[in-house]
Scaffold this motif. Sequence first.
Motif, PDB file in Angstrom:
ATOM      1  N   GLU A 181       0.790  -1.321   0.248  1.00 11.57           N
ATOM      2  CA  GLU A 181       0.105   0.031  -0.025  1.00 11.57           C
ATOM      3  C   GLU A 181       0.883   1.266   0.041  1.00 11.57           C
ATOM      4  OE1 GLU A 181      -3.193   0.238  -0.358  1.00 11.57           O
ATOM      5  OE2 GLU A 181      -3.077  -2.121  -0.703  1.00 11.57           O
ATOM      6  N   LEU A 182       2.064   1.278   0.593  1.00  7.79           N
ATOM      7  CA  LEU A 182       2.944   2.258   0.535  1.00  7.79           C
ATOM      8  C   LEU A 182       3.704   2.726  -0.599  1.00  7.79           C
ATOM      9  CD1 LEU A 182       3.970   2.157   4.352  1.00  7.79           C
ATOM     10  CD2 LEU A 182       2.373   4.061   3.359  1.00  7.79           C
ATOM     11  N   LEU A 183       3.880   1.744  -1.509  1.00  5.84           N
ATOM     12  CA  LEU A 183       4.491   1.512  -2.838  1.00  5.84           C
ATOM     13  C   LEU A 183       3.667   2.430  -3.561  1.00  5.84           C
ATOM     14  CD1 LEU A 183       5.814  -1.927  -3.310  1.00  5.84           C
ATOM     15  CD2 LEU A 183       7.310  -0.245  -2.616  1.00  5.84           C
ATOM     16  N   SER A 184       4.458   3.077  -4.660  1.00  4.00           N
ATOM     17  CA  SER A 184       3.628   3.799  -5.680  1.00  4.00           C
ATOM     18  C   SER A 184       3.091   2.890  -6.574  1.00  4.00           C
ATOM     19  CB  SER A 184       4.459   4.781  -6.271  1.00  4.00           C
ATOM     20  OG  SER A 184       5.416   3.991  -7.041  1.00  4.00           O
ATOM     21  N   GLU A 185       2.149   3.252  -7.410  1.00  6.35           N
ATOM     22  CA  GLU A 185       1.653   2.416  -8.243  1.00  6.35           C
ATOM     23  C   GLU A 185       2.670   1.848  -9.343  1.00  6.35           C
ATOM     24  OE1 GLU A 185      -0.965   0.042 -10.352  1.00  6.35           O
ATOM     25  OE2 GLU A 185      -1.463   1.070  -8.532  1.00  6.35           O
ATOM     26  N   GLU A 186       3.604   2.623  -9.696  1.00  7.88           N
ATOM     27  CA  GLU A 186       4.656   2.500 -10.528  1.00  7.88           C
ATOM     28  C   GLU A 186       5.589   1.251 -10.023  1.00  7.88           C
ATOM     29  OE1 GLU A 186       8.633   4.345 -12.545  1.00  7.88           O
ATOM     30  OE2 GLU A 186       7.248   5.300 -11.304  1.00  7.88           O
ATOM     31  N   GLU A 187       5.665   1.483  -8.673  1.00  7.96           N
ATOM     32  CA  GLU A 187       6.514   0.442  -7.897  1.00  7.96           C
ATOM     33  C   GLU A 187       5.881  -0.862  -7.807  1.00  7.96           C
ATOM     34  OE1 GLU A 187       8.965   3.846  -5.273  1.00  7.96           O
ATOM     35  OE2 GLU A 187       7.202   2.918  -4.742  1.00  7.96           O
ATOM     36  N   ARG A 188       4.676  -0.866  -7.420  1.00  9.72           N
ATOM     37  CA  ARG A 188       3.902  -2.004  -7.250  1.00  9.72           C
ATOM     38  C   ARG A 188       3.971  -2.996  -8.604  1.00  9.72           C
ATOM     39  NH1 ARG A 188       0.100   0.785  -4.118  1.00  9.72           N
ATOM     40  NH2 ARG A 188      -1.092   1.837  -5.871  1.00  9.72           N
ATOM     41  N   LYS A 189       3.796  -2.436  -9.574  1.00 10.80           N
ATOM     42  CA  LYS A 189       4.295  -3.077 -11.046  1.00 10.80           C
ATOM     43  C   LYS A 189       5.248  -3.926 -10.924  1.00 10.80           C
ATOM     44  CE  LYS A 189       1.162  -0.015 -13.706  1.00 10.80           C
ATOM     45  NZ  LYS A 189       1.039   0.921 -14.893  1.00 10.80           N
ATOM     46  N   LEU A 190       6.390  -3.401 -10.386  1.00  3.77           N
ATOM     47  CA  LEU A 190       7.533  -3.886 -10.472  1.00  3.77           C
ATOM     48  C   LEU A 190       7.805  -5.519  -9.485  1.00  3.77           C
ATOM     49  CD1 LEU A 190      10.056  -1.074  -9.993  1.00  3.77           C
ATOM     50  CD2 LEU A 190       9.680  -2.358 -12.322  1.00  3.77           C
ATOM     51  N   VAL A 191       6.817  -5.416  -8.774  1.00  4.83           N
ATOM     52  CA  VAL A 191       6.877  -6.507  -7.637  1.00  4.83           C
ATOM     53  C   VAL A 191       6.332  -7.867  -8.528  1.00  4.83           C
ATOM     54  CG1 VAL A 191       5.844  -7.771  -5.712  1.00  4.83           C
ATOM     55  CG2 VAL A 191       6.455  -5.105  -5.796  1.00  4.83           C
ATOM     56  N   MET A 192       6.841  -9.022  -8.641  1.00  2.00           N
ATOM     57  CA  MET A 192       6.653 -10.096  -9.254  1.00  2.00           C
ATOM     58  C   MET A 192       5.808 -11.083  -8.197  1.00  2.00           C
ATOM     59  SD  MET A 192       9.103 -13.250 -10.071  1.00  2.00           S
ATOM     60  CE  MET A 192      10.148 -12.400 -10.803  1.00  2.00           C
ATOM     61  N   GLY A 193       6.095 -10.976  -6.859  1.00  2.30           N
ATOM     62  CA  GLY A 193       5.458 -11.927  -6.225  1.00  2.30           C
ATOM     63  C   GLY A 193       5.977 -11.703  -4.610  1.00  2.30           C
ATOM     64  N   PHE A 194       5.521 -12.647  -3.947  1.00  3.52           N
ATOM     65  CA  PHE A 194       5.843 -12.520  -2.565  1.00  3.52           C
ATOM     66  C   PHE A 194       6.407 -13.940  -2.130  1.00  3.52           C
ATOM     67  CE2 PHE A 194       1.640 -10.567  -3.058  1.00  3.52           C
ATOM     68  CZ  PHE A 194       2.179  -9.234  -2.952  1.00  3.52           C
ATOM     69  N   ILE A 195       7.337 -14.070  -0.947  1.00  2.00           N
ATOM     70  CA  ILE A 195       7.916 -15.130  -0.450  1.00  2.00           C
ATOM     71  C   ILE A 195       7.745 -15.024   1.145  1.00  2.00           C
ATOM     72  CG2 ILE A 195      10.103 -16.471  -0.028  1.00  2.00           C
ATOM     73  CD1 ILE A 195      10.798 -16.214  -2.731  1.00  2.00           C
ATOM     74  N   PHE A 196       7.239 -15.952   1.783  1.00  2.18           N
ATOM     75  CA  PHE A 196       7.203 -16.012   3.109  1.00  2.18           C
ATOM     76  C   PHE A 196       8.402 -16.860   3.733  1.00  2.18           C
ATOM     77  CE2 PHE A 196       2.959 -14.758   2.103  1.00  2.18           C
ATOM     78  CZ  PHE A 196       2.534 -14.023   3.070  1.00  2.18           C
ATOM     79  N   ASN A 197       9.026 -16.463   4.622  1.00  6.55           N
ATOM     80  CA  ASN A 197      10.517 -16.942   5.114  1.00  6.55           C
ATOM     81  C   ASN A 197      10.386 -17.481   6.381  1.00  6.55           C
ATOM     82  OD1 ASN A 197      13.214 -17.766   4.758  1.00  6.55           O
ATOM     83  ND2 ASN A 197      13.762 -15.936   5.478  1.00  6.55           N
ATOM     84  N   LYS A 198      10.977 -18.550   7.026  1.00  2.34           N
ATOM     85  CA  LYS A 198      11.183 -18.929   8.348  1.00  2.34           C
ATOM     86  C   LYS A 198       9.816 -19.537   8.669  1.00  2.34           C
ATOM     87  CE  LYS A 198      14.796 -15.472   9.058  1.00  2.34           C
ATOM     88  NZ  LYS A 198      15.212 -14.421   9.914  1.00  2.34           N
ATOM     89  N   PHE A 199       9.065 -20.343   7.860  1.00  4.89           N
ATOM     90  CA  PHE A 199       7.773 -20.866   8.538  1.00  4.89           C
ATOM     91  C   PHE A 199       8.046 -22.040   9.431  1.00  4.89           C
ATOM     92  CE2 PHE A 199       3.769 -23.168   8.046  1.00  4.89           C
ATOM     93  CZ  PHE A 199       2.982 -22.585   8.875  1.00  4.89           C
TER      94      PHE A 199
END
Length: 483
Positions: A181-199
Amino acid sequence: MGKALMIQGTSSGAGKSLLALALCRIFSNLGYDVVTFKSQNMSLNSAPSIEGGEISRAQYLQALACKKKPSVKFNPILLKPEGGMRSQVVFMGKPIGSVSAKEYMLSKKEELFSKAMKVLDELLEKHDIVVIEGAGSPVEINLKDYDIANMRVAKHAKAKVILVTDIDRGGSFASIVGTMELLSEEERKLVMGFIFNKFRGDASLLKPGLDYLEQRYGKKVLGVIPYTEHKIPEEDSLTEFPKVKGELHIQIVKLPHISNFTDFEPLHWANGIDYVSNAEEIKGDVIIVPGSKNTVEDLLWMRENGIEDAILEAHKDGAFVIGVCGGFQMLGKKIIDEVESKRGKINGVGLLETKTFFARTKRTNHLKAQILWKPLGGMVVEGYEIRMGRSTSERHFSVIHEINGRPTFEYDGAIGERAFGTYLHGIFHNFDFTERFLNMLRAEKGLEPISVGRWSLEEEIERFAKIVEKSIDVDYILGKLGL
């Protein structure tokens, strides 16, 4: 032109360094020509590069994961905190000055960022993949406009960004949502996906939350990495110093400017160690004064807080005292410093017959040496040096016979009564040395000898990378990169 993949995190300590390391090894094993990159790192854990300059230990390890020799190009800007809101600035491996945070923001940062991006462009031209590590969080509101390690780098490199979060801490879903939510729209487009670590647990229980993220942002959850015990040195920003006592009580002084504390991890794995920061705690069988970014200031801190007297008292009672790099300098008779602290002549702790002066040039080298200290005499050890100090002694701890693979002959360190000092960072990672040293002291206490478990960093990198590879969608990542 190579492809850029960037690892950013929802916070410091989310696992960026290790995820980047694992991806470097995964891609390298698949046959890609991979290098690592971090535009700016703030760390007191550093290591020598192939050029002889200094880089962050995190990028050093990532280079090994890429099956490459560590280069200053992989970490152009290294900030080494000195205290008092000041840092030494290291650019392309060489110190270029000491500045306050404000001075750096106003006079250095943009110039160095521009130069760092030229280095990144060169790497992208020459290699298939550049795995870029971000720093901290990319959306700290008070810092975002000044940030040269996250989204500005991603935009410049047209990088695909993976956002990683540490689920072991709790609040990981909220941290991903907050970051997005705090990323700009342009920056959000760069995000490919998410990884959860240390589960820890059954990853299927996360499905409602994973589905929510994918539906809300149209981004894929790329995987859930299980909590994994490993022996790969961690980045130092949020590391908790252990207090695990063993049969042999080993204590390490937690200096205000402690550096390269990964030197002592083998002691923890073999026996248990206890980091101490006040005089009342000093009562170990072995007391180690570690490296320091500000040797004289840390020596004066020990003196003012009674730790120096406590070490001397424990030494009288039979404790074995060791100094590594800055700690070695502190244990000597005298330090002359017109460079780092500019305090001139300062008396040392006095357990070693040495005298140290500070030069204006820093030595950053890989070393191979032979131990001269009689109890372990003749043993060959390897390590590295990062120092501005030059020390003289009559009773040397070792003789260096190889610097960066080239034959040489020069003395290192000093021997005292139940004490020694050395410039060799990583000496305890020589497992034969560590085992013989510990067993010598254990025998004095009537304890049974122990075997120090042998392992290799290469094997640990490979093992960790395979765990990550099984836990994330590598094919999807490569597809998004166009590979």
